[in-house]
Write an enzyme that holds these catalytic residues in place. Sequence first.
Site, PDB file in Angstrom:
ATOM      1  N   HIS A  27       0.845  -1.190   0.000  1.00 49.96           N
ATOM      2  CA  HIS A  27       0.000   0.000   0.000  1.00 49.96           C
ATOM      3  C   HIS A  27       0.883   1.243   0.000  1.00 49.96           C
ATOM      4  O   HIS A  27       1.245   1.764   1.061  1.00 49.96           O
ATOM      5  CB  HIS A  27      -0.909   0.008   1.232  1.00 49.96           C
ATOM      6  CG  HIS A  27      -1.838  -1.168   1.311  1.00 49.96           C
ATOM      7  ND1 HIS A  27      -1.402  -2.427   1.677  1.00 49.96           N
ATOM      8  CD2 HIS A  27      -3.176  -1.270   1.073  1.00 49.96           C
ATOM      9  CE1 HIS A  27      -2.437  -3.256   1.667  1.00 49.96           C
ATOM     10  NE2 HIS A  27      -3.519  -2.578   1.308  1.00 49.96           N
ATOM     11  N   HIS A 261      -3.997   3.194  -3.612  1.00 50.95           N
ATOM     12  CA  HIS A 261      -4.190   2.749  -2.228  1.00 50.95           C
ATOM     13  C   HIS A 261      -3.480   1.435  -1.931  1.00 50.95           C
ATOM     14  O   HIS A 261      -2.688   1.361  -0.996  1.00 50.95           O
ATOM     15  CB  HIS A 261      -5.687   2.591  -1.917  1.00 50.95           C
ATOM     16  CG  HIS A 261      -5.965   1.955  -0.586  1.00 50.95           C
ATOM     17  ND1 HIS A 261      -6.070   2.677   0.579  1.00 50.95           N
ATOM     18  CD2 HIS A 261      -6.132   0.654  -0.232  1.00 50.95           C
ATOM     19  CE1 HIS A 261      -6.301   1.859   1.586  1.00 50.95           C
ATOM     20  NE2 HIS A 261      -6.351   0.616   1.118  1.00 50.95           N
ATOM     21  N   GLU A 411     -17.623  -3.978  24.456  1.00 54.30           N
ATOM     22  CA  GLU A 411     -16.824  -5.192  24.601  1.00 54.30           C
ATOM     23  C   GLU A 411     -15.588  -5.191  23.707  1.00 54.30           C
ATOM     24  O   GLU A 411     -14.497  -5.602  24.124  1.00 54.30           O
ATOM     25  CB  GLU A 411     -17.677  -6.435  24.299  1.00 54.30           C
ATOM     26  CG  GLU A 411     -18.816  -6.672  25.262  1.00 54.30           C
ATOM     27  CD  GLU A 411     -20.098  -5.962  24.857  1.00 54.30           C
ATOM     28  OE1 GLU A 411     -21.115  -6.162  25.541  1.00 54.30           O
ATOM     29  OE2 GLU A 411     -20.078  -5.217  23.844  1.00 54.30           O
ATOM     30  N   HIS A 473     -28.380 -15.281  25.001  1.00 52.25           N
ATOM     31  CA  HIS A 473     -27.302 -15.102  25.975  1.00 52.25           C
ATOM     32  C   HIS A 473     -26.630 -16.418  26.362  1.00 52.25           C
ATOM     33  O   HIS A 473     -25.634 -16.402  27.094  1.00 52.25           O
ATOM     34  CB  HIS A 473     -27.847 -14.427  27.237  1.00 52.25           C
ATOM     35  CG  HIS A 473     -28.125 -12.964  27.066  1.00 52.25           C
ATOM     36  ND1 HIS A 473     -28.909 -12.472  26.053  1.00 52.25           N
ATOM     37  CD2 HIS A 473     -27.702 -11.885  27.782  1.00 52.25           C
ATOM     38  CE1 HIS A 473     -28.985 -11.155  26.152  1.00 52.25           C
ATOM     39  NE2 HIS A 473     -28.254 -10.771  27.186  1.00 52.25           N
TER      40      HIS A 473
END
Length: 660
Positions: A27, A261, A411, A473
């Site tokens: 890149h 890129h 999280e 859950h």
Amino acid sequence: MLTPPKKMADAIRVLAMDAVQQANSGHPGMPMGMADIALALWHRHLRHNPANPHWANRDRFVLSNGHGSMLIYALLHLTGYALPITELRNFRQLHSKTPGHPEYGITPGVETTTGPLGQGIANAVGMALAEKLLAQEFNRPHHTIVDHHTYVFLGDGCLMEGISHEACSLAGTLQLNKLIALWDDNHISIDGDTKGWFTDDTPKRFESYGWYVIRDIDGHDVDAVDAAISAAKKSDHPTLICCRTTIGKGSPNKQGGHDVHGAPLGAAEVTASRQALGWSSLPFEIPEDIYSAWDARAKGAQQEHVWLAAFADYTSQFPEQAQAFERRMQGILPRDFEQTIDKHLAHCQAKAENIASRKASQNVIEALGPALPELLGGSADLTGSNLTNWSGSKAVGSQQWGNHIHYGVREFAMSAMINGITLHGGYLPYGGTFLTFSDYSRNALRMAALMKIRSIFVYTHDSIGLGEDGPTHQSIEHVSSLRLIPNMDVWRPADTTETTVAWAQAIMRTNGPSSLVLSRQTLPFIPRSPSQITAIARGAYIVRDTQNTAHIVIMATGSEVSLALAAAELLANENIAARVVSMPATTVFDRQDTDYKSSVLPVGIPRIAIEAGVSDFWWKYQCAAVLGIDTFGESAPADALFKYMGFTTDNVVNIVKSVI
């Protein structure tokens, strides 16, 4: 005569072009576009010593947009790190020190592994938080030994990733004023101009987080970037410097577009770019005057020398604190750590408590906390459920030191920040959430394992045993999924004793992360001999054996170990001899020598496995049968669920009878 700044920046551009072209992969656009920003930071502000990449009070630099790895490799090479030009020639080649994306532990001076976008900035938030907490803990009036910045380069892709929202929001709340991010605002990503998919008002977004935002900086004006960094260093808040750049700057035919890129420029365009830049040297050749201008070794050595003198003075005034600081920055545990663990193990045997392993975990933290001041806990808004706090916990705040971080419902950011804290040094971080939400954190766990760092992830509510919250859950595939991550140790303990050993092993481990998988429901205490307690650390051991040759080996983990033991008792009444093997850490057991593994799982005796999760994992142990769960759960009380899913002694007995 002073080397012109343009030539210094162009050295980065040509090295990036040359290395990507030779590798035929990479890149070049970002290094070419950020070269001037890099010059402003690395030449005028960054405090570092190339001869000692581990100097405790160095500034940390994170390349969050890690695909532009040739930028940091060029900088490390030019400033004098142990990264010779031969390694740049070997860019992206097997076993080189210049891999495709920056990797911690491979390249001297690389602070963290980056490439998965957004995680670098989250790591940097963790590093900046570690710096702030250490400064609050160790600095004294007229004795400042912790005082450095964390700088981040990041691009549009990092800002699009959701983790950047999580981490940067928390950074603002905690007022991490030593965190300075420089945004490569070039409006280009792989698919082209970002106006079709990224139209956020990014400055306003960061201002809403509580960041100091410096807008509209010309990223190709070294003096303007320099002035912005100087202003940022005076702020009481984290800073975002918005640098407008042209991707691939210097490439006359490709700059400003997405073609530059992630692909080599091509030989013709490399030649055209050298001509446009006025660069006459051959590929991988840098004129001596430019090397001399970039060389940071003398300056870095002097900066470290000044700090060492200040630390010597600090040591004379505060010897205990100085000793603790050095020990912790080196990642060395206190001398009495194992004694503390042994004492708590003895306590577990004496109390013989029937408690959930999440509560057993909290008891371990309570025992270790006073003896291990580097423990830095936290939870993603589930402290009261994960039980990651203890009586000595103090919440981290924007203006106060603490040893427990309220991460909020973040999280992924929590896990990546834990990695950053670990990488910074000085603290031993752990953070908790429900096991089913480990999915949100997955790539940060993978990065911890890839970097082989001592991050500790605490996961509670480990199975259908959490009950009424239902299948959203209830973890089914998660434990096995974590075990599939190379170098991740996964502990699912059966009671207080195994939980204590799991914590001890996670803390003592220095070459990788650990996941502690804990129950919500109560688990019965299991009596053991001293030799059995010692064997827990080997990942699997015989928790119940037979006087004669066993007819069956029953393997189990966590809450299912007590089920296996109860079934073995029933089988014994029918003259069926069952050996029960507790396997709290299959990943650890798999590393044991062949003789030990054979002694635990002898060849020629049928085996079954019991775990309240997907069954596929267990077939590698050559089982005759597996009692697992290959569907999602249900919403019901835990006892009813275990019975519904077949986790009963009668069912285990019937399975054994069917295979022997």
